[in-house]
Design an enzyme around this catalytic site. Structure first.
Site, short mmCIF file in Angstrom:
data_model
loop_
_atom_site.label_atom_id
_atom_site.label_comp_id
_atom_site.label_asym_id
_atom_site.label_seq_id
_atom_site.Cartn_x
_atom_site.Cartn_y
_atom_site.Cartn_z
N HIS A 247 0.68 -1.31 -0.04
CA HIS A 247 0.06 0.13 -0.16
C HIS A 247 0.88 1.30 0.01
O HIS A 247 0.94 1.91 0.84
CB HIS A 247 -1.09 0.00 1.13
CG HIS A 247 -1.96 -1.09 1.08
ND1 HIS A 247 -2.00 -2.23 1.71
CD2 HIS A 247 -3.24 -1.11 0.47
CE1 HIS A 247 -2.82 -3.09 1.59
NE2 HIS A 247 -3.76 -2.44 0.59
N ASN A 248 1.53 1.21 -0.88
CA ASN A 248 2.64 2.44 -1.24
C ASN A 248 2.27 3.42 -2.30
O ASN A 248 1.05 3.18 -2.82
CB ASN A 248 4.05 1.86 -1.41
CG ASN A 248 4.09 0.85 -2.26
OD1 ASN A 248 3.79 1.14 -3.57
ND2 ASN A 248 4.78 -0.14 -2.18
N PHE A 249 3.09 4.38 -2.65
CA PHE A 249 2.92 5.46 -3.69
C PHE A 249 2.69 4.77 -5.01
O PHE A 249 1.99 5.01 -6.01
CB PHE A 249 4.17 6.35 -3.77
CG PHE A 249 3.95 7.50 -4.75
CD1 PHE A 249 2.67 8.15 -4.56
CD2 PHE A 249 4.85 7.45 -5.69
CE1 PHE A 249 2.58 9.20 -5.56
CE2 PHE A 249 4.29 8.86 -6.45
CZ PHE A 249 3.40 9.64 -6.48
N HIS A 251 1.37 1.69 -5.39
CA HIS A 251 0.08 1.43 -5.65
C HIS A 251 -0.79 2.20 -5.75
O HIS A 251 -1.92 2.06 -6.51
CB HIS A 251 -0.29 0.55 -4.18
CG HIS A 251 -1.71 0.32 -4.13
ND1 HIS A 251 -2.68 -0.70 -4.78
CD2 HIS A 251 -2.61 0.58 -3.27
CE1 HIS A 251 -3.47 -1.04 -4.64
NE2 HIS A 251 -3.90 -0.04 -3.42
N HIS A 287 -6.49 7.35 -1.97
CA HIS A 287 -7.33 6.44 -1.36
C HIS A 287 -6.58 5.80 -0.15
O HIS A 287 -7.18 4.91 0.55
CB HIS A 287 -7.91 5.49 -2.31
CG HIS A 287 -6.88 4.32 -2.83
ND1 HIS A 287 -5.89 4.57 -3.54
CD2 HIS A 287 -6.96 3.06 -2.45
CE1 HIS A 287 -5.25 3.31 -3.84
NE2 HIS A 287 -5.85 2.62 -3.17
N ASP A 288 -5.25 5.55 -0.16
CA ASP A 288 -4.48 4.88 0.85
C ASP A 288 -3.64 5.73 1.59
O ASP A 288 -2.49 5.25 1.97
CB ASP A 288 -3.70 3.61 0.33
CG ASP A 288 -4.79 2.27 0.24
OD1 ASP A 288 -5.64 2.39 1.01
OD2 ASP A 288 -4.57 1.49 -0.57
N GLN A 448 -5.02 -16.49 -4.29
CA GLN A 448 -5.75 -15.69 -5.40
C GLN A 448 -6.72 -16.60 -6.08
O GLN A 448 -7.92 -15.69 -6.46
CB GLN A 448 -4.71 -15.92 -6.39
CG GLN A 448 -3.63 -14.50 -6.15
CD GLN A 448 -4.14 -13.24 -6.11
OE1 GLN A 448 -4.42 -12.66 -5.02
NE2 GLN A 448 -4.54 -12.30 -7.13
#
Length: 532
Positions: A247-249, A251, A287-288, A448
């Site tokens: 959940h980084n930049f 993403h 959003h994150d 998955q």
């Protein structure tokens, strides 16, 4: 066979090149090299009438004598005395010395050592970069333009959670340098597709691409956004994404790029107004924000500050919204500061709705609502549009498997790394362990197959019911991903069974008088062989 005629000048001298459209790229470069009377090691640059560097390739756009391209030879005489004086050594002598060393190594080793071959490859690659504009023309010296996918770093645990001031300033400086330069039409078109490969782009470049999205959707004139404001906003967003595996930049960029692609693929510009589009794109960007790598279940079970502040109700998503509007409250990064009160109120309300919709505990609620309005969907109905906007950000948020496998699979590795880290912490702190994050129970394919079958496909298919054109763009790739991970899961299961059988055979062989006959062992061995 159709031929192209390209008009250009070399040192003010008019020239023209003619070649078939199917001509190999290297032959086209050699043709221009010949026209410039350049040597095999000289570097060529071709400029269009606007002064932008363009790629010397078979895809060159035909032109007329009135709109000539300009061809320049760079570093044509690398052995002149002026350059030698500047470098402090004679390049010709250095080249002869290197050739002698190479011959000596070849004689002693019997073949060209791998390290020498690799160095030659790097030099050739660097030369190619100087001439190539396959991605951003002005990034030729900064980027690896190879076809190889850039894998994510596995060393997030060696970095601080929050970006350091030095790290941010370095990226900001690079971004500012790049922000005023032109991005090629080829990249602009590529940016609108779900096949876009994020791994080839650094953080400063990603900010430039985000700037392109705001520009090409015409948000700059529509909302009277000063370019410096947009740049500062994007930098603040970059700064507030943390150094965590998933959940980084990057993403943030992937979700925004997918949203941007969906806007173009479904022609939403003709169906929704600019404010709705601005809400969707900016929601994806924010959003994150400030995600720490631990989901809502952990926040609630660990009774973190966020869970207490938001009363266990979507603590992360509420926090992402709050950080977004912290950034937008600052005059220097408020891209909405020139809007009317009513416009700002509508945008704030829309961004909050969209970001809160990314909480997966609300997945069924939102999907059921969307399915109920689909038969009578009306783009003039605000409630219908609000639900669609929530669906679009949800699709964008979990869209990695709609991308090519070489882009999607590294993202799954990042996600599992973050999941495993959370479950490890949960075990250490004596908290309930999130089942789908437990490294002792979850494998890559098992994580998955169920998710794609029961979450991704149903969601994507409902969106495709409204926009049938999305079938080939997001549903077909997801079905292929499901087949890929299903086969991987079967292979892992076979391997597990074989390992168990092998251990059984070894154990029986090592046991004296254990009652396991040689016939039994032989049968097990034959079963193992047959399975393999």
């Amino acid at each position: 066979m159709a031929a192209k005629i390209i008009y250009f000048t070399v040192n003010g001298r008019p020239e023209q090149a003619e070649f078939p459209e199917s001509c190999p790229a290297q032959d086209v470069k050699d043709l221009f090299r010949s026209a410039a009377e350049a040597g095999p090691h000289d570097i060529l640059k071709l400029y269009n009438p606007k002064g932008n560097i363009i790629n010397i390739s078979p895809s060159l756009e035909p032109n007329s004598p009135n709109s000539c391209y300009k061809l320049e030879v760079v570093a044509a005489d690398c052995n002149n005395m002026e350059l030698a004086g500047a470098l402090g050594f004679d390049l010709l002598s250095m080249e002869k010395r290197l050739q002698g060393l190479e011959k000596k190594l070849l004689m002693e080793a019997g073949e060209t050592p791998a390290v020498v071959y690799e160095m030659k490859k790097q030099v050739d690659s660097f030369r190619e970069k100087l001439e190539s504009v396959e991605h951003l023309s002005w990034l030729g010296l900064f980027k690896d333009l190879s076809d190889e996918t850039h894998k994510p770093s596995p060393f997030y645990h060696k970095r601080t959670l929050h970006k350091t001031r030095k790290e941010c300033e370095k990226v900001r400086e690079k971004f500012v340098q790049m922000s005023s330069l032109e991005v090629s039409d080829q990249v602009r078109q590529y940016l609108k597709t779900p096949t876009f490969d994020n791994w080839q782009w650094e953080d400063a470049e990603i900010m430039v691409l985000l700037q392109v999205m705001y520009t090409d959707l015409e948000f700059i004139p529509t909302f009277d956004i000063e370019p410096e404001l947009l740049q500062h906003f994007l930098f603040e967003v970059y700064r507030r994404y943390n150094n965590i595996p998933f959940h980084n930049f990057k993403h943030c960029f992937c979700v925004t790029q997918m949203m941007y692609g969906l806007i173009w693929l479904t022609d939403l510009r003709s169906k929704m107004d600019s404010i709705d589009l601005m809400i969707m794109l900016t929601s994806a960007v924010c959003h994150d924000l400030d995600h720490t790598g631990y989901n809502n279940a952990y926040q609630i079970n660990a009774r973190t500050e966020l869970a207490l502040r938001y009363n266990d109700i979507s603590p992360l998503e509420n926090h992402h919204c709050a950080v977004a509007f912290e950034i937008l409250e600052k005059a220097e990064s408020n891209i909405f500061r020139n809007l009317s009160v009513d416009q700002y109120k509508r945008i704030r309300e829309g961004i909050i709705k969209c970001i809160l919709a990314t909480d997966m505990t609300r997945h069924n609620e939102i999907l059921i609502k969307f399915k109920s309005i689909l038969p009578t969907f009306d783009f003039t109905n605000k409630d219908h549009k609000d639900v669609l906007m929530m669906i679009l950000i949800k699709v964008s948020d979990i869209s990695n498997e709609a991308r090519p496998m070489e882009v999607a699979e590294p993202w799954l590795d990042c996600l599992l790394q973050e999941f495993y880290n959370q479950s490890d912490v949960e075990k250490l702190e004596g908290l309930p362990v999130t089942p789908f994050m437990d490294r002792d129970k979850v494998t890559k394919p098992s994580s998955q197959t169920g998710f794609i079958r029961f979450v991704l496909l149903p969601l994507f298919m409902e969106l495709a019911n409204l926009f049938p054109c999305l079938e080939q763009h997001i549903i077909d790739p997801v079905r292929k991903a499901l087949d890929y991970y299903t086969e991987m899961e079967k292979a892992l299961e076979r391997e597990k069974q074989n390992r168990a059988l092998t251990e059984k055979i070894v154990k029986s062989s090592d046991t004296c008088g254990g009652g396991h006959s040689s016939t039994d062992s032989q049968s097990d061995a034959e079963a193992l062989k047959a399975d393999v």
